[in-house]
Motif scaffolding. Structure first.
Motif, PDB file in Angstrom:
ATOM      1  N   LYS A   1       0.830  -1.202   0.000  1.00 58.26           N
ATOM      2  CA  LYS A   1       0.000   0.000   0.000  1.00 58.26           C
ATOM      3  C   LYS A   1       0.864   1.251   0.000  1.00 58.26           C
ATOM      4  O   LYS A   1       0.598   2.214  -0.719  1.00 58.26           O
ATOM      5  N   ARG A   2       1.912   1.254   0.829  1.00 56.85           N
ATOM      6  CA  ARG A   2       2.798   2.403   0.926  1.00 56.85           C
ATOM      7  C   ARG A   2       3.493   2.651  -0.419  1.00 56.85           C
ATOM      8  O   ARG A   2       3.617   3.786  -0.871  1.00 56.85           O
ATOM      9  N   GLN A   3       3.928   1.575  -1.084  1.00 57.13           N
ATOM     10  CA  GLN A   3       4.596   1.706  -2.376  1.00 57.13           C
ATOM     11  C   GLN A   3       3.650   2.257  -3.435  1.00 57.13           C
ATOM     12  O   GLN A   3       4.013   3.138  -4.214  1.00 57.13           O
ATOM     13  N   LYS A   4       2.395   1.757  -3.448  1.00 57.70           N
ATOM     14  CA  LYS A   4       1.403   2.258  -4.403  1.00 57.70           C
ATOM     15  C   LYS A   4       1.165   3.749  -4.193  1.00 57.70           C
ATOM     16  O   LYS A   4       1.044   4.521  -5.145  1.00 57.70           O
ATOM     17  N   ARG A   5       1.072   4.152  -2.913  1.00 57.91           N
ATOM     18  CA  ARG A   5       0.826   5.549  -2.595  1.00 57.91           C
ATOM     19  C   ARG A   5       1.971   6.430  -3.081  1.00 57.91           C
ATOM     20  O   ARG A   5       1.747   7.483  -3.678  1.00 57.91           O
ATOM     21  N   THR A   6       3.218   6.010  -2.858  1.00 59.96           N
ATOM     22  CA  THR A   6       4.356   6.819  -3.302  1.00 59.96           C
ATOM     23  C   THR A   6       4.440   6.866  -4.828  1.00 59.96           C
ATOM     24  O   THR A   6       4.769   7.909  -5.397  1.00 59.96           O
TER      25      THR A   6
END
Length: 157
Positions: free
Chosen positions: A125-130
């Motif tokens: 999720k964090r990677q998708k957001r960045t």
């Protein structure tokens, strides 16, 4: 004396407290990680563990009990298909409470309540957001360059 006075009141009446806890349980199941106050995190822990135990049973009665408590049908589906199978060989202790600091307004102690084993999903999720932020920033920079180029072309003409 506090003899036989178990549970957390959280400064709310019964219906408000029940609604708050149901919403928090639903959010933890859907999001895997929620930031809240330490008192609320400690109050919601046994309820989330009970829901995961229902999910591990997996029968129709357990699903109906979960539907009666959780706020959305999506959360019940996620509980039974994703979250509960993660803990098939584990007897309790599905959550972690990590203290994070203090709230700005009233100084209440804040904490993350998160499901164990959800680190991989949280990293995704964090990677998708960045990635989404970087893509949006690149688009904005491109638009800015185009608008500057258009302004420069108008002045020259």
């Amino acid at each position: 004396m506090r003899h036989r006075n178990a549970g957390f009141k959280l400064g709310r009446n019964t219906s408000h407290r029940r609604a708050l806890l149901r919403n928090l349980v639903t959010s933890v199941i859907i999001e895997d990680r929620v930031e809240t106050t330490v008192a609320k995190a400690k109050a919601v822990r046994p309820l989330v563990e009970k829901m995961i135990t229902l999910g591990k049973k997996g029968d129709l009665h357990s699903r109906r009990q979960a539907l009666a408590f959780l706020m959305t049908d999506d959360s019940v589906t996620r509980l039974f298909e994703t979250v509960a199978p993660r803990y098939g060989d584990r007897n309790g202790g599905y959550l972690r409470i990590v203290k994070t600091g203090f709230q700005k307004g009233d100084g209440a102690e804040k904490a993350f309540i998160e499901l164990l084993g959800a680190e991989k999903q949280l990293d995704e999720k964090r990677q998708k957001r960045t990635d989404a932020k970087a893509k949006k920033r690149a688009e904005l920079e491109k638009q800015l360059e185009e608008s500057k180029a258009a302004e420069g072309g108008e002045e020259a003409a």
